[in-house]
Design a protein around this motif. Structure first.
Motif, mmCIF file in Angstrom:
data_model
loop_
_atom_site.group_PDB
_atom_site.id
_atom_site.type_symbol
_atom_site.label_atom_id
_atom_site.label_comp_id
_atom_site.label_asym_id
_atom_site.label_seq_id
_atom_site.Cartn_x
_atom_site.Cartn_y
_atom_site.Cartn_z
ATOM 1 N N UNK A 166 0.835 -1.192 0.000
ATOM 2 C CA UNK A 166 0.000 0.000 0.000
ATOM 3 C C UNK A 166 0.873 1.247 0.000
ATOM 4 N N UNK A 167 0.324 2.339 -0.493
ATOM 5 C CA UNK A 167 1.064 3.602 -0.496
ATOM 6 C C UNK A 167 1.315 4.054 0.940
ATOM 7 N N UNK A 168 2.261 4.974 1.112
ATOM 8 C CA UNK A 168 2.563 5.498 2.447
ATOM 9 C C UNK A 168 1.324 6.157 3.057
ATOM 10 N N UNK A 169 0.543 6.854 2.244
ATOM 11 C CA UNK A 169 -0.681 7.507 2.747
ATOM 12 C C UNK A 169 -1.694 6.462 3.204
ATOM 13 N N UNK A 170 -1.833 5.383 2.446
ATOM 14 C CA UNK A 170 -2.758 4.313 2.850
ATOM 15 C C UNK A 170 -2.286 3.656 4.143
#
Length: 175
Positions: free
Chosen positions: A20-24
């Motif tokens: 997952x992305x860092x934001x997710x």
């Protein structure tokens, strides 16, 4: 289950989370702190007043989680489905409207931990219902709905194994 099987499953969950992305990842950890009452989400996650307001809204939306855990339909019938799925769609819509979860797999990863393994059969329907609401921007709606695979949407069965990996906040010095 043997220790080897448990370790293999935990590693698979770790890998999925890492995809997952860092934001997710940040949103999932924050959401678990709010939804499971693990830590003070305001202290750990609020970088500004806008994020503090978002966390406040999340605390309000997540009040439904206790009810959802108790009201999860267990039989093959339709008793209680309307109340359960309606509340689950509403809470899910809050999370999707935050625009920090970009796909079904990140949503599923979060909600398996918030509600438990018994929620798995309900997650595709709740995700699609929430993603299709007019409160979600049209471009975002399209991306979210395209993120759910046919296999996830039409699965003939779901694992009853409880999640084993619950990502947590890590201090920068400790990392």
């Amino acid at each position: 289950m043997s220790n080897t099987d448990f370790a293999s499953l935990a590693i698979a969950e770790l890998r999925e989370f890492a995809s997952f992305s860092a934001a997710e990842q940040r949103y999932i950890k924050r959401s678990l702190d709010v939804g499971l009452g693990r830590q003070d989400a305001f202290r750990l996650w609020a970088r500004d007043s806008e994020e503090a307001a978002s966390i406040r809204g999340q605390y309000v939306a997540y009040q439904e989680l206790k009810t959802l855990r108790r009201a999860m339909p267990r039989s093959g019938g339709f008793d209680g489905v309307d109340d359960f799925i309606g509340k689950l769609v509403r809470v899910s819509a809050f999370d999707l409207a935050q625009e920090r979860l970009s796909c079904f797999s990140a949503y599923r990863f979060l909600y398996e931990r918030l509600l438990g393994a018994d929620a798995r059969p309900w997650l595709p329907a709740a995700f699609c219902g929430a993603a299709a609401l007019p409160q979600i921007r049209p471009e975002r709606r399209k991306g979210l709905l395209q993120s759910i695979s046919e296999a996830a949407a039409t699965a003939p069965g779901w694992s009853t194994r409880a999640p084993s990996f619950f990502p947590d906040y890590v201090e920068k010095e400790a990392a």
